[in-house]
Design a protein around this motif. Structure first.
Motif, mmCIF file in Angstrom:
data_model
loop_
_atom_site.group_PDB
_atom_site.id
_atom_site.type_symbol
_atom_site.label_atom_id
_atom_site.label_comp_id
_atom_site.label_asym_id
_atom_site.label_seq_id
_atom_site.Cartn_x
_atom_site.Cartn_y
_atom_site.Cartn_z
ATOM 1 N N MET A 152 0.846 -1.188 0.000
ATOM 2 C CA MET A 152 0.000 0.000 0.000
ATOM 3 C C MET A 152 0.881 1.237 0.000
ATOM 4 S SD MET A 152 -3.192 -0.862 -0.104
ATOM 5 C CE MET A 152 -4.104 0.590 0.422
ATOM 6 N N VAL A 153 0.606 2.147 -0.922
ATOM 7 C CA VAL A 153 1.313 3.414 -0.994
ATOM 8 C C VAL A 153 0.549 4.439 -0.148
ATOM 9 C CG1 VAL A 153 2.125 5.276 -2.493
ATOM 10 C CG2 VAL A 153 2.187 2.888 -3.287
ATOM 11 N N ILE A 154 1.241 5.044 0.821
ATOM 12 C CA ILE A 154 0.626 6.038 1.699
ATOM 13 C C ILE A 154 1.396 7.343 1.552
ATOM 14 C CG2 ILE A 154 -0.013 6.628 4.059
ATOM 15 C CD1 ILE A 154 -0.031 3.691 4.752
ATOM 16 N N PRO A 155 0.821 8.349 0.878
ATOM 17 C CA PRO A 155 1.507 9.636 0.769
ATOM 18 C C PRO A 155 1.335 10.440 2.045
ATOM 19 C CG PRO A 155 -0.594 9.739 -0.360
ATOM 20 C CD PRO A 155 -0.463 8.340 0.172
ATOM 21 N N THR A 156 2.375 11.176 2.423
ATOM 22 C CA THR A 156 2.281 11.950 3.662
ATOM 23 C C THR A 156 2.832 13.357 3.480
ATOM 24 O OG1 THR A 156 4.433 11.076 4.423
ATOM 25 C CG2 THR A 156 2.451 9.941 5.191
ATOM 26 N N TYR A 157 2.175 14.280 4.153
ATOM 27 C CA TYR A 157 2.687 15.635 4.325
ATOM 28 C C TYR A 157 2.135 16.140 5.649
ATOM 29 C CZ TYR A 157 4.110 20.427 3.600
ATOM 30 O OH TYR A 157 4.708 21.661 3.754
ATOM 31 N N ASP A 179 -5.104 6.975 2.376
ATOM 32 C CA ASP A 179 -4.684 8.161 3.106
ATOM 33 C C ASP A 179 -4.041 7.778 4.435
ATOM 34 O OD1 ASP A 179 -5.727 9.675 1.084
ATOM 35 O OD2 ASP A 179 -7.544 10.273 2.173
ATOM 36 N N ALA A 180 -3.238 8.698 4.957
ATOM 37 C CA ALA A 180 -2.550 8.465 6.225
ATOM 38 C C ALA A 180 -3.348 8.935 7.431
ATOM 39 C CB ALA A 180 -1.194 9.184 6.209
ATOM 40 N N ASP A 181 -4.471 9.603 7.206
ATOM 41 C CA ASP A 181 -5.164 10.284 8.312
ATOM 42 C C ASP A 181 -6.238 9.459 8.992
ATOM 43 O OD1 ASP A 181 -7.163 10.238 6.430
ATOM 44 O OD2 ASP A 181 -7.194 12.410 6.106
ATOM 45 N N GLY A 182 -6.429 8.204 8.564
ATOM 46 C CA GLY A 182 -7.430 7.355 9.191
ATOM 47 C C GLY A 182 -8.785 7.403 8.529
ATOM 48 N N GLY A 192 -9.954 7.814 -2.736
ATOM 49 C CA GLY A 192 -8.533 7.531 -2.720
ATOM 50 C C GLY A 192 -8.140 6.245 -2.024
ATOM 51 N N PHE A 193 -9.096 5.350 -1.801
ATOM 52 C CA PHE A 193 -8.820 4.040 -1.206
ATOM 53 C C PHE A 193 -8.970 3.033 -2.333
ATOM 54 C CE2 PHE A 193 -10.064 1.159 2.667
ATOM 55 C CZ PHE A 193 -8.791 0.641 2.673
ATOM 56 N N ARG A 194 -7.830 2.529 -2.875
ATOM 57 C CA ARG A 194 -7.878 1.782 -4.134
ATOM 58 C C ARG A 194 -6.856 0.657 -4.178
ATOM 59 N NH1 ARG A 194 -8.994 5.912 -9.036
ATOM 60 N NH2 ARG A 194 -10.572 7.182 -8.005
ATOM 61 N N LEU A 195 -7.158 -0.312 -5.047
ATOM 62 C CA LEU A 195 -6.199 -1.343 -5.408
ATOM 63 C C LEU A 195 -6.134 -1.439 -6.930
ATOM 64 C CD1 LEU A 195 -6.951 -4.349 -2.996
ATOM 65 C CD2 LEU A 195 -5.095 -2.682 -2.830
ATOM 66 N N PHE A 196 -4.921 -1.422 -7.463
ATOM 67 C CA PHE A 196 -4.673 -1.590 -8.893
ATOM 68 C C PHE A 196 -3.920 -2.898 -9.124
ATOM 69 C CE2 PHE A 196 -4.719 3.006 -8.305
ATOM 70 C CZ PHE A 196 -5.362 3.500 -9.420
ATOM 71 N N ARG A 197 -4.235 -3.568 -10.202
ATOM 72 C CA ARG A 197 -3.359 -4.631 -10.667
ATOM 73 C C ARG A 197 -2.147 -3.997 -11.345
ATOM 74 N NH1 ARG A 197 -5.303 -9.708 -10.608
ATOM 75 N NH2 ARG A 197 -7.556 -9.964 -10.252
#
Length: 247
Positions: free
Chosen positions: A1-6, A87-90, A153-158
């Protein structure tokens, strides 16, 4: 899972722990845009303590889409067959990730949707929900996209899905990125499924979505959608000319 953060120092360890507990077999990639609040340092500590966690440090904040594109490419290069985003925010609950995993059995992209039957939103003011629902309706009407939550923004791609849509050609970097990616998957003739999730507004830290950001996203979607319509008309006209010549 890719989680972008700022600036997610308050949330990052909490959400990663939840994700690792809910899905122990899932690797985590944190993509940090040089957060001034120390999020990157927290990410490094997590990665140092867990082999399944990695960190990508970016030099500046360039938008949500840019962070995801970077993370996707790193994941593809590493050989992953399924690549997700959250997302990282829950707001996206790791405990519901299994719904997306199960749906991927007969899909190329799975979206955790707030707006299909069974989906819901918690703690949003009515005005923001109406803005979000209206934006998604606008997208469906503008470009005929048969997806109820194209901005989710909650996704899964092949892996094959990301390869088919040519990530190098994606130029959208802000919140319109999610809509752009959904449209590209559909244009490629691939299968998109939506599964219901409960979306929870963040309780710690500050939201990156403001009225100004939402307005700018809608303007970009309008310009992009109108260009898509013009391109579709041109394709139909070319097709008719070719058909007449062939007959």
């Amino acid at each position: 899972m890719v989680i972008p953060t700022y600036n997610e120092a308050e949330n990052l360890e909490w959400i990663v722990d939840r994700l690792r507990t809910a899905q122990p077999g899932v690797d985590v990639m944190i993509v940090d845009d040089n957060s001034p609040d120390g999020t990157g340092r927290i990410a490094d500590t997590l990665a140092a303590n867990h082999d399944a966690i990695s960190v990508v440090h970016r030099s500046s904040k360039e938008g949500l889409g840019a962070a995801y594109l970077h993370g996707f490419q790193v994941a593809l290069d590493a050989g992953y067959d399924v690549i997700g985003e959250m997302d990282a925010d829950g707001s996206h609950q790791p405990e519901q990730l299994h719904r997306l995993v199960e749906a991927l059995a007969d899909a190329d992209l799975v979206i955790g949707s707030r707006y299909v039957l069974g989906g819901s939103i918690v703690n949003w003011p009515r005005s923001r929900e109406l803005l979000s629902r209206g934006g998604n309706l606008y997208v469906r009407l503008l470009i005929g996209m048969p997806v109820r939550d194209a901005t989710a923004g909650f996704r899964l791609f092949r892996r094959a899905t990301l390869e088919a849509i040519d990530l190098a050609s994606v130029r959208s970097t802000g919140y319109v990125f999610q809509t752009d990616m959904t449209h590209r998957v559909l244009v490629a003739g691939l299968r998109v499924r939506e599964v219901p999730i409960e979306f929870i507004e963040r309780v710690r830290g500050n939201s990156k979505m403001t009225g100004q950001v939402a307005g700018e996203s809608l303007r970009k979607i309008t310009l992009w959608g109108l260009e898509e319509r013009r391109a579709a008309v041109r394709r139909r006209l070319v097709g008719r000319r070719v058909s007449r010549r062939a007959s």
